[in-house]
Design a protein around this motif. Sequence first.
Motif, PDB file in Angstrom:
ATOM      1  N   ARG A  98       0.828  -1.204   0.000  1.00 25.88           N
ATOM      2  CA  ARG A  98       0.000   0.000   0.000  1.00 25.88           C
ATOM      3  C   ARG A  98       0.858   1.248   0.000  1.00 25.88           C
ATOM      4  N   ALA A  99       0.241   2.362  -0.436  1.00 27.23           N
ATOM      5  CA  ALA A  99       0.983   3.622  -0.494  1.00 27.23           C
ATOM      6  C   ALA A  99       1.451   4.050   0.889  1.00 27.23           C
ATOM      7  N   TYR A 100       0.633   3.792   1.900  1.00 27.44           N
ATOM      8  CA  TYR A 100       1.036   4.104   3.263  1.00 27.44           C
ATOM      9  C   TYR A 100       0.220   3.262   4.233  1.00 27.44           C
ATOM     10  N   LEU A 101       0.770   3.105   5.421  1.00 30.34           N
ATOM     11  CA  LEU A 101       0.076   2.463   6.530  1.00 30.34           C
ATOM     12  C   LEU A 101       0.300   3.339   7.747  1.00 30.34           C
ATOM     13  N   CYS A 102      -0.733   3.565   8.517  1.00 31.64           N
ATOM     14  CA  CYS A 102      -0.619   4.457   9.669  1.00 31.64           C
ATOM     15  C   CYS A 102      -1.487   3.931  10.795  1.00 31.64           C
ATOM     16  N   THR A 103      -0.929   3.862  12.000  1.00 34.31           N
ATOM     17  CA  THR A 103      -1.677   3.361  13.141  1.00 34.31           C
ATOM     18  C   THR A 103      -1.167   4.023  14.417  1.00 34.31           C
ATOM     19  N   GLY A 129      30.898   0.822  15.077  1.00 28.81           N
ATOM     20  CA  GLY A 129      29.775  -0.076  15.256  1.00 28.81           C
ATOM     21  C   GLY A 129      29.887  -1.318  14.389  1.00 28.81           C
ATOM     22  N   ASN A 130      29.362  -2.404  14.903  1.00 31.05           N
ATOM     23  CA  ASN A 130      29.398  -3.673  14.197  1.00 31.05           C
ATOM     24  C   ASN A 130      28.341  -3.682  13.098  1.00 31.05           C
ATOM     25  N   THR A 131      28.753  -3.887  11.829  1.00 30.44           N
ATOM     26  CA  THR A 131      27.827  -3.873  10.703  1.00 30.44           C
ATOM     27  C   THR A 131      26.761  -4.944  10.859  1.00 30.44           C
ATOM     28  N   PHE A 132      27.154  -6.106  11.314  1.00 29.81           N
ATOM     29  CA  PHE A 132      26.200  -7.205  11.501  1.00 29.81           C
ATOM     30  C   PHE A 132      25.127  -6.814  12.511  1.00 29.81           C
ATOM     31  N   GLN A 133      25.537  -6.196  13.615  1.00 30.22           N
ATOM     32  CA  GLN A 133      24.571  -5.781  14.636  1.00 30.22           C
ATOM     33  C   GLN A 133      23.618  -4.722  14.095  1.00 30.22           C
ATOM     34  N   ARG A 134      24.160  -3.798  13.311  1.00 29.73           N
ATOM     35  CA  ARG A 134      23.302  -2.768  12.711  1.00 29.73           C
ATOM     36  C   ARG A 134      22.274  -3.392  11.779  1.00 29.73           C
ATOM     37  N   ASN A 135      22.723  -4.301  10.933  1.00 27.80           N
ATOM     38  CA  ASN A 135      21.801  -4.962  10.001  1.00 27.80           C
ATOM     39  C   ASN A 135      20.709  -5.706  10.745  1.00 27.80           C
ATOM     40  N   ILE A 136      21.079  -6.444  11.787  1.00 23.61           N
ATOM     41  CA  ILE A 136      20.095  -7.197  12.553  1.00 23.61           C
ATOM     42  C   ILE A 136      19.111  -6.257  13.247  1.00 23.61           C
ATOM     43  N   ALA A 137      19.620  -5.156  13.778  1.00 24.69           N
ATOM     44  CA  ALA A 137      18.746  -4.192  14.463  1.00 24.69           C
ATOM     45  C   ALA A 137      17.735  -3.591  13.497  1.00 24.69           C
ATOM     46  N   LEU A 138      18.171  -3.290  12.263  1.00 24.78           N
ATOM     47  CA  LEU A 138      17.248  -2.772  11.256  1.00 24.78           C
ATOM     48  C   LEU A 138      16.202  -3.823  10.900  1.00 24.78           C
ATOM     49  N   LEU A 139      16.638  -5.053  10.693  1.00 28.37           N
ATOM     50  CA  LEU A 139      15.705  -6.126  10.336  1.00 28.37           C
ATOM     51  C   LEU A 139      14.697  -6.384  11.453  1.00 28.37           C
ATOM     52  N   GLU A 140      15.126  -6.241  12.693  1.00 29.00           N
ATOM     53  CA  GLU A 140      14.204  -6.442  13.823  1.00 29.00           C
ATOM     54  C   GLU A 140      13.080  -5.413  13.787  1.00 29.00           C
ATOM     55  N   ILE A 141      13.426  -4.173  13.437  1.00 24.03           N
ATOM     56  CA  ILE A 141      12.400  -3.128  13.325  1.00 24.03           C
ATOM     57  C   ILE A 141      11.426  -3.455  12.197  1.00 24.03           C
ATOM     58  N   LEU A 142      11.958  -3.807  11.040  1.00 19.12           N
ATOM     59  CA  LEU A 142      11.102  -4.098   9.889  1.00 19.12           C
ATOM     60  C   LEU A 142      10.231  -5.320  10.145  1.00 19.12           C
ATOM     61  N   TYR A 143      10.802  -6.327  10.772  1.00 22.19           N
ATOM     62  CA  TYR A 143      10.046  -7.549  11.051  1.00 22.19           C
ATOM     63  C   TYR A 143       8.945  -7.257  12.068  1.00 22.19           C
ATOM     64  N   TYR A 144       9.268  -6.460  13.095  1.00 20.81           N
ATOM     65  CA  TYR A 144       8.275  -6.131  14.120  1.00 20.81           C
ATOM     66  C   TYR A 144       7.117  -5.344  13.509  1.00 20.81           C
ATOM     67  N   ILE A 145       7.457  -4.348  12.690  1.00 21.63           N
ATOM     68  CA  ILE A 145       6.414  -3.543  12.051  1.00 21.63           C
ATOM     69  C   ILE A 145       5.625  -4.392  11.061  1.00 21.63           C
ATOM     70  N   GLY A 146       6.310  -5.286  10.354  1.00 29.83           N
ATOM     71  CA  GLY A 146       5.621  -6.181   9.436  1.00 29.83           C
ATOM     72  C   GLY A 146       4.602  -7.049  10.145  1.00 29.83           C
ATOM     73  N   LEU A 148       3.203  -6.306  12.986  1.00 31.68           N
ATOM     74  CA  LEU A 148       2.191  -5.403  13.527  1.00 31.68           C
ATOM     75  C   LEU A 148       1.167  -5.001  12.465  1.00 31.68           C
ATOM     76  N   LEU A 149       1.653  -4.646  11.283  1.00 26.48           N
ATOM     77  CA  LEU A 149       0.777  -4.156  10.230  1.00 26.48           C
ATOM     78  C   LEU A 149       0.268  -5.264   9.314  1.00 26.48           C
ATOM     79  N   GLY A 150       0.829  -6.452   9.439  1.00 25.21           N
ATOM     80  CA  GLY A 150       0.365  -7.576   8.629  1.00 25.21           C
ATOM     81  C   GLY A 150      -0.885  -8.221   9.179  1.00 25.21           C
ATOM     82  N   GLU A 151      -1.207  -7.923  10.433  1.00 25.32           N
ATOM     83  CA  GLU A 151      -2.418  -8.431  11.059  1.00 25.32           C
ATOM     84  C   GLU A 151      -3.461  -7.316  11.079  1.00 25.32           C
ATOM     85  N   PRO A 152      -4.732  -7.647  11.357  1.00 22.60           N
ATOM     86  CA  PRO A 152      -5.736  -6.582  11.468  1.00 22.60           C
ATOM     87  C   PRO A 152      -5.315  -5.563  12.522  1.00 22.60           C
TER      88      PRO A 152
END
Length: 272
Positions: A98-103, A129-146, A148-152
Amino acid sequence: MRFDYSLRLLTDKSWQQPQFHFHDNYEILFSLTTAGSVFIDNELLPLENGTLCLIQAGCLHRTKSEVDEFKRYVLQFPETILRNLSDGTDPVASLLNRAYLCTLLSPQDYIQLNYLFDRLFTLSGAENGNTFQRNIALLEILYYIGNLLGEPFEEGQPVTSPDYKRIRPVLDYIQEHLDEPLPLDTLASEFYLNKHYFCHLFKKVTGFSATEYIIRNRLAQARSLLRSGVSVQEAGEQSGFGSNAHFIKTFTNVVGISPGRYAREYRSSHKI
């Protein structure tokens, strides 16, 4: 490999973005204060403490704060991160559709997401900073939001003022007729409004002039066409620019590079 992203923790007073704009990257806006409003894809939505907005690449938006302090995290990242990580059925796939999601986050989700953003922000600011840790931290945010917004979920409700209700049909009309001439006299008469009153009301509701809104939407449409492989001339024509010269000049002034160069750079790297 380090993921390409930008994370900022911003605090402003009486903030209003100077112009209606779009990005070539996805943007996540996580408001840490009750502020004002955000205008996304023709919707005027309130910004509260805990409002989370995911804004797709190319989606026009603008934020406005009406309080002494507007604090928020702004995370930008290329669409390729989502597409390369997703198989189409996982939580991340819900962020692509979708163009946007907001909650408005629940207190529990607010605490958890704030922790994840704080962690990524700390890692991003570390010189070694450890590149691996940064990548994992970013993925954790995206996965958490996914997740959150993937369910009703309860979507943010648009601001429902009488003025906004009068202007909303105009916004839809402009979107549907971008490839046609849209003089302000015609727009005002189409909705039985005096031109002066129409211009005043439009700016009062959206924060920008009708002319600016039309130009920004035409540029966003042209950008999308260029990314899909349409020629510069066809992109300008299909987006409502009266001449190729006018399109090239306007695109270059606003985006910072010519439409031809924009298309070439996108084809070569899949991102600007």
